[in-house]
Design a protein around this motif. Structure first.
Motif, PDB file in Angstrom:
ATOM      1  N   LEU A   1       4.389  -7.251   3.322  1.00 33.41           N
ATOM      2  CA  LEU A   1       4.241  -6.791   1.954  1.00 33.41           C
ATOM      3  C   LEU A   1       3.335  -5.571   2.015  1.00 33.41           C
ATOM      4  O   LEU A   1       2.131  -5.682   2.196  1.00 33.41           O
ATOM      5  CB  LEU A   1       3.624  -7.896   1.087  1.00 33.41           C
ATOM      6  N   PHE A   2       3.935  -4.387   1.887  1.00 31.76           N
ATOM      7  CA  PHE A   2       3.213  -3.143   2.064  1.00 31.76           C
ATOM      8  C   PHE A   2       3.269  -2.294   0.796  1.00 31.76           C
ATOM      9  O   PHE A   2       4.259  -2.307   0.075  1.00 31.76           O
ATOM     10  CB  PHE A   2       3.821  -2.329   3.216  1.00 31.76           C
ATOM     11  N   SER A   3       2.192  -1.545   0.564  1.00 37.99           N
ATOM     12  CA  SER A   3       2.178  -0.618  -0.565  1.00 37.99           C
ATOM     13  C   SER A   3       2.830   0.696  -0.133  1.00 37.99           C
ATOM     14  O   SER A   3       3.167   0.887   1.038  1.00 37.99           O
ATOM     15  CB  SER A   3       0.737  -0.355  -1.007  1.00 37.99           C
ATOM     16  N   GLU A   4       2.983   1.589  -1.090  1.00 41.04           N
ATOM     17  CA  GLU A   4       3.560   2.904  -0.766  1.00 41.04           C
ATOM     18  C   GLU A   4       2.690   3.658   0.231  1.00 41.04           C
ATOM     19  O   GLU A   4       3.171   4.474   0.995  1.00 41.04           O
ATOM     20  CB  GLU A   4       3.709   3.734  -2.036  1.00 41.04           C
ATOM     21  N   LYS A   5       1.374   3.372   0.225  1.00 45.44           N
ATOM     22  CA  LYS A   5       0.442   4.047   1.131  1.00 45.44           C
ATOM     23  C   LYS A   5       0.357   3.371   2.493  1.00 45.44           C
ATOM     24  O   LYS A   5      -0.389   3.797   3.351  1.00 45.44           O
ATOM     25  CB  LYS A   5      -0.961   4.089   0.508  1.00 45.44           C
ATOM     26  N   GLY A   6       1.112   2.265   2.675  1.00 42.84           N
ATOM     27  CA  GLY A   6       1.120   1.578   3.957  1.00 42.84           C
ATOM     28  C   GLY A   6       0.091   0.475   4.088  1.00 42.84           C
ATOM     29  O   GLY A   6      -0.117  -0.063   5.169  1.00 42.84           O
TER      30      GLY A   6
END
Length: 58
Positions: A38-43
């Motif tokens: 589960l990753f955000s757009e920023k990694g």
């Protein structure tokens, strides 16, 4: 319930969860970002947080 109370309860649950012995996995395969992470757009990876919250609210 106030925000401070909710934060205190969550903190206590996290501390209890961290004190429990963690089960060891029998497989050596690691989950990949595409299938389990589960990753955000920023990694930033939120997989552990997701798993912790899932365990807390079962």
């Amino acid at each position: 319930m106030g925000q401070q109370t909710a934060n205190r309860i969550l903190k206590e649950k996290i501390e209890r969860w961290q004190q429990k012995p963690q089960s060891t996995q029998t497989t050596t395969a690691k989950p990949t970002q595409e299938t389990d992470g589960l990753f955000s757009e920023k990694g930033v990876e939120y997989t552990r947080l997701r798993d912790l919250l899932t365990a807390l609210f079962r």
